[in-house]
Design a protein around this motif. Sequence first.
Motif, PDB file in Angstrom:
ATOM      1  N   VAL A 236       7.463  -2.106   7.749  1.00 47.85           N
ATOM      2  CA  VAL A 236       8.151  -3.162   7.364  1.00 47.85           C
ATOM      3  C   VAL A 236       8.620  -4.024   8.511  1.00 47.85           C
ATOM      4  O   VAL A 236       9.272  -3.424   9.558  1.00 47.85           O
ATOM      5  CB  VAL A 236       9.095  -3.046   6.352  1.00 47.85           C
ATOM      6  N   MET A 237       8.273  -5.276   8.815  1.00 44.51           N
ATOM      7  CA  MET A 237       8.677  -5.938   9.796  1.00 44.51           C
ATOM      8  C   MET A 237       9.768  -7.084   9.420  1.00 44.51           C
ATOM      9  O   MET A 237       9.599  -7.932   8.497  1.00 44.51           O
ATOM     10  CB  MET A 237       7.305  -6.809  10.449  1.00 44.51           C
ATOM     11  N   TYR A 238      10.661  -7.346  10.310  1.00 46.45           N
ATOM     12  CA  TYR A 238      11.717  -8.539  10.192  1.00 46.45           C
ATOM     13  C   TYR A 238      11.985  -9.147  11.516  1.00 46.45           C
ATOM     14  O   TYR A 238      12.122  -8.434  12.511  1.00 46.45           O
ATOM     15  CB  TYR A 238      12.983  -7.969   9.540  1.00 46.45           C
ATOM     16  N   LEU A 239      11.721 -10.545  11.671  1.00 50.88           N
ATOM     17  CA  LEU A 239      11.965 -11.193  12.866  1.00 50.88           C
ATOM     18  C   LEU A 239      11.281 -10.693  14.092  1.00 50.88           C
ATOM     19  O   LEU A 239      12.035 -10.250  15.104  1.00 50.88           O
ATOM     20  CB  LEU A 239      13.472 -11.520  12.849  1.00 50.88           C
ATOM     21  N   GLY A 240      10.058 -10.067  14.098  1.00 53.24           N
ATOM     22  CA  GLY A 240       9.515  -9.548  15.112  1.00 53.24           C
ATOM     23  C   GLY A 240       9.703  -7.974  15.403  1.00 53.24           C
ATOM     24  O   GLY A 240       8.874  -7.606  16.488  1.00 53.24           O
ATOM     25  N   GLU A 241      10.281  -7.538  14.461  1.00 55.28           N
ATOM     26  CA  GLU A 241      10.581  -5.813  14.670  1.00 55.28           C
ATOM     27  C   GLU A 241      10.247  -5.044  13.611  1.00 55.28           C
ATOM     28  O   GLU A 241      10.269  -5.635  12.487  1.00 55.28           O
ATOM     29  CB  GLU A 241      12.390  -5.656  14.890  1.00 55.28           C
ATOM     30  N   ILE A 242      10.039  -3.833  13.789  1.00 51.69           N
ATOM     31  CA  ILE A 242       9.698  -2.913  12.707  1.00 51.69           C
ATOM     32  C   ILE A 242      11.133  -2.353  12.351  1.00 51.69           C
ATOM     33  O   ILE A 242      11.931  -1.834  13.275  1.00 51.69           O
ATOM     34  CB  ILE A 242       8.763  -1.863  12.827  1.00 51.69           C
ATOM     35  N   VAL A 243      11.400  -2.635  11.042  1.00 53.44           N
ATOM     36  CA  VAL A 243      12.690  -1.852  10.680  1.00 53.44           C
ATOM     37  C   VAL A 243      12.496  -0.680   9.948  1.00 53.44           C
ATOM     38  O   VAL A 243      13.545   0.009   9.645  1.00 53.44           O
ATOM     39  CB  VAL A 243      13.527  -3.099   9.937  1.00 53.44           C
ATOM     40  N   GLU A 244      11.627  -0.456   9.386  1.00 52.74           N
ATOM     41  CA  GLU A 244      11.286   0.807   8.394  1.00 52.74           C
ATOM     42  C   GLU A 244       9.794   1.059   8.365  1.00 52.74           C
ATOM     43  O   GLU A 244       8.968   0.269   8.435  1.00 52.74           O
ATOM     44  CB  GLU A 244      11.874   0.610   6.975  1.00 52.74           C
ATOM     45  N   THR A 245       9.660   2.247   8.735  1.00 51.95           N
ATOM     46  CA  THR A 245       8.102   3.063   8.365  1.00 51.95           C
ATOM     47  C   THR A 245       8.010   4.211   7.739  1.00 51.95           C
ATOM     48  O   THR A 245       9.405   4.900   7.386  1.00 51.95           O
ATOM     49  CB  THR A 245       7.283   3.184   9.702  1.00 51.95           C
ATOM     50  N   ARG A 249       4.364   6.149  -0.611  1.00 55.55           N
ATOM     51  CA  ARG A 249       5.016   6.637  -2.090  1.00 55.55           C
ATOM     52  C   ARG A 249       6.554   6.762  -1.701  1.00 55.55           C
ATOM     53  O   ARG A 249       7.499   6.033  -2.513  1.00 55.55           O
ATOM     54  CB  ARG A 249       4.324   7.925  -2.387  1.00 55.55           C
ATOM     55  N   SER A 250       6.944   7.392  -0.509  1.00 59.19           N
ATOM     56  CA  SER A 250       8.481   7.408  -0.254  1.00 59.19           C
ATOM     57  C   SER A 250       9.147   6.242   0.063  1.00 59.19           C
ATOM     58  O   SER A 250      10.113   5.779  -0.401  1.00 59.19           O
ATOM     59  CB  SER A 250       8.588   8.507   0.867  1.00 59.19           C
ATOM     60  N   LEU A 251       8.424   5.190   0.738  1.00 58.47           N
ATOM     61  CA  LEU A 251       9.144   3.914   1.100  1.00 58.47           C
ATOM     62  C   LEU A 251       9.164   3.280  -0.076  1.00 58.47           C
ATOM     63  O   LEU A 251      10.280   2.412  -0.211  1.00 58.47           O
ATOM     64  CB  LEU A 251       8.230   3.404   2.068  1.00 58.47           C
ATOM     65  N   LEU A 252       8.030   3.038  -0.791  1.00 66.20           N
ATOM     66  CA  LEU A 252       8.378   2.265  -2.174  1.00 66.20           C
ATOM     67  C   LEU A 252       9.279   2.873  -3.260  1.00 66.20           C
ATOM     68  O   LEU A 252       9.911   2.214  -3.974  1.00 66.20           O
ATOM     69  CB  LEU A 252       6.931   2.183  -2.942  1.00 66.20           C
ATOM     70  N   THR A 253       9.299   4.081  -3.302  1.00 63.16           N
ATOM     71  CA  THR A 253      10.254   4.956  -4.242  1.00 63.16           C
ATOM     72  C   THR A 253      11.620   5.071  -3.738  1.00 63.16           C
ATOM     73  O   THR A 253      12.623   5.047  -4.559  1.00 63.16           O
ATOM     74  CB  THR A 253       9.668   6.031  -4.794  1.00 63.16           C
ATOM     75  N   ALA A 254      11.803   5.329  -2.624  1.00 65.69           N
ATOM     76  CA  ALA A 254      13.138   5.617  -1.995  1.00 65.69           C
ATOM     77  C   ALA A 254      13.389   4.765  -0.657  1.00 65.69           C
ATOM     78  O   ALA A 254      13.277   5.307   0.410  1.00 65.69           O
ATOM     79  CB  ALA A 254      13.195   7.233  -1.832  1.00 65.69           C
ATOM     80  N   PRO A 255      13.351   3.681  -0.556  1.00 66.11           N
ATOM     81  CA  PRO A 255      13.637   2.619   0.632  1.00 66.11           C
ATOM     82  C   PRO A 255      14.877   2.925   1.152  1.00 66.11           C
ATOM     83  O   PRO A 255      15.898   3.297   0.517  1.00 66.11           O
ATOM     84  CB  PRO A 255      13.422   1.184   0.081  1.00 66.11           C
ATOM     85  N   GLN A 256      14.655   3.037   2.609  1.00 61.40           N
ATOM     86  CA  GLN A 256      16.152   3.169   3.153  1.00 61.40           C
ATOM     87  C   GLN A 256      16.752   2.144   3.850  1.00 61.40           C
ATOM     88  O   GLN A 256      17.969   1.845   3.673  1.00 61.40           O
ATOM     89  CB  GLN A 256      15.847   4.213   4.278  1.00 61.40           C
ATOM     90  N   HIS A 257      16.041   1.101   4.244  1.00 56.16           N
ATOM     91  CA  HIS A 257      16.559  -0.019   4.936  1.00 56.16           C
ATOM     92  C   HIS A 257      16.719  -1.296   3.929  1.00 56.16           C
ATOM     93  O   HIS A 257      16.094  -1.398   3.069  1.00 56.16           O
ATOM     94  CB  HIS A 257      15.584  -0.901   5.971  1.00 56.16           C
ATOM     95  N   PRO A 258      18.068  -1.824   3.987  1.00 57.43           N
ATOM     96  CA  PRO A 258      18.184  -2.607   3.063  1.00 57.43           C
ATOM     97  C   PRO A 258      17.217  -3.961   2.805  1.00 57.43           C
ATOM     98  O   PRO A 258      17.048  -4.437   1.831  1.00 57.43           O
ATOM     99  CB  PRO A 258      19.832  -3.569   3.433  1.00 57.43           C
ATOM    100  N   TYR A 259      16.718  -4.275   3.988  1.00 53.81           N
ATOM    101  CA  TYR A 259      15.568  -5.208   3.817  1.00 53.81           C
ATOM    102  C   TYR A 259      14.521  -4.895   2.968  1.00 53.81           C
ATOM    103  O   TYR A 259      13.982  -5.500   2.242  1.00 53.81           O
ATOM    104  CB  TYR A 259      15.021  -5.867   5.305  1.00 53.81           C
ATOM    105  N   THR A 260      13.954  -3.603   3.110  1.00 52.76           N
ATOM    106  CA  THR A 260      12.998  -2.947   2.278  1.00 52.76           C
ATOM    107  C   THR A 260      13.095  -2.874   0.878  1.00 52.76           C
ATOM    108  O   THR A 260      12.792  -3.276  -0.022  1.00 52.76           O
ATOM    109  CB  THR A 260      12.557  -1.478   2.795  1.00 52.76           C
ATOM    110  N   LYS A 261      14.619  -2.627   0.798  1.00 51.00           N
ATOM    111  CA  LYS A 261      15.215  -2.564  -0.779  1.00 51.00           C
ATOM    112  C   LYS A 261      14.952  -4.099  -1.285  1.00 51.00           C
ATOM    113  O   LYS A 261      14.765  -4.462  -2.482  1.00 51.00           O
ATOM    114  CB  LYS A 261      16.568  -2.187  -0.867  1.00 51.00           C
TER     115      LYS A 261
END
Length: 332
Positions: A236-245, A249-261
């Motif tokens: 997941v990218m935000y303003l040029g940076e990766i904020v979560e990888t 399955r786990s990223l979609l069901t249990a996202p950790q970063h508020p931006y991914t959520k």
Amino acid sequence: MTQAQTPPLLEVSQLSKTYHLNNSLLQRLAREPVLALKAVDRVSFSVRAGETLGLIGESGCGKSTLARIVLRLHEPTSGRIVFDGADITALPYREMTALRRRMQIIFQDPYASLNPRKSVLDIVGLPMAIQGISRRSEIRDRVVAMIESVGLKSEYLNRFPHQFSGGQRQRIGIARALILNPSLVVCDEPVSALDVSVQAQIISLLKALKRELGLTYIFISHDIGVIGHVSDRIAVMYLGEIVETGPSRSLLTAPQHPYTKALLSSVPRIDVRQKSERVKLSGDLPSPLSPPAGCKFHTRCPFVFDRCRVEAPVLRPRGPESAAACHLLEAP
Ligand code: ADP
Ligand code: MG
């Protein structure tokens, strides 16, 4: 070897690209200030052979720039790119041309990326000609086989791009990308310009071709639904940076970063059950010319606290194969 032990096909470390604006001779003579735009900011990730890494983020967050510098279509400002075990960051142009057959790109806009004055034969055959294959009959035979495997008829060989629909044009773009048997294909928003029904057909085609030809994809989209559908792992990218990888399955069901959520909360049609709370994004994307201090996401984050405004969080491991950059996740 298990999947996790397979050496990566592509490994990118601390890759950055800064564009300098107002930097023309006239602007410099007029003493306009040169503006530095960090389109990609110290991005690291790897892609294993045979997997699809999905890259998601809002328009303008640097996805296309990242794609182009990874393939050395644009030069990175700093960082390192290792492809199939070899450092290609500073490979001279001639050697890059030879390597380019193994790394290809499919563009978003099949209208803009196909030369309107060239026939299908010329468009799809051009990469072969560039690689020094000059026998017309060999080019023709391979182009015919290729366009048939992307679902086009061989009768279309001498037609021009305007004689096709958007979906057919994207099939031509896919044929052109695959004609040299690449290993890595970057799909840069390959379905974003297409109608939803056509999107599904092109996604199925890309998935089938990946299986048949043993391809590795970096699949870029601003649509989390599309990304969720195609990816083994997601960044997941935000303003040029990766904020979560993390694994899809786990990223979609249990996202950790508020931006991914927030990205997941904004899409009701996504077919994954969300265990996490819904997060609403406030405000607009800040200008990449003057990104917020501290965590770049803090101006839109509902959980912002003092530390976020002054200190940039680091992307840290958060469980097997997952990582996120957020102060909220740090132990107190
Ligand atoms: P995305 O593909 O995620 O929409 P881009 O990589 O196209 O994002 O753009 C990232 C940022 O870099 C944007 O702010 C964009 O305006 C800027 N940018 C992209 N290409 C150039 C360029 N050639 N010169 C200057 N700025 C650019
Ligand atoms: Mg883009």
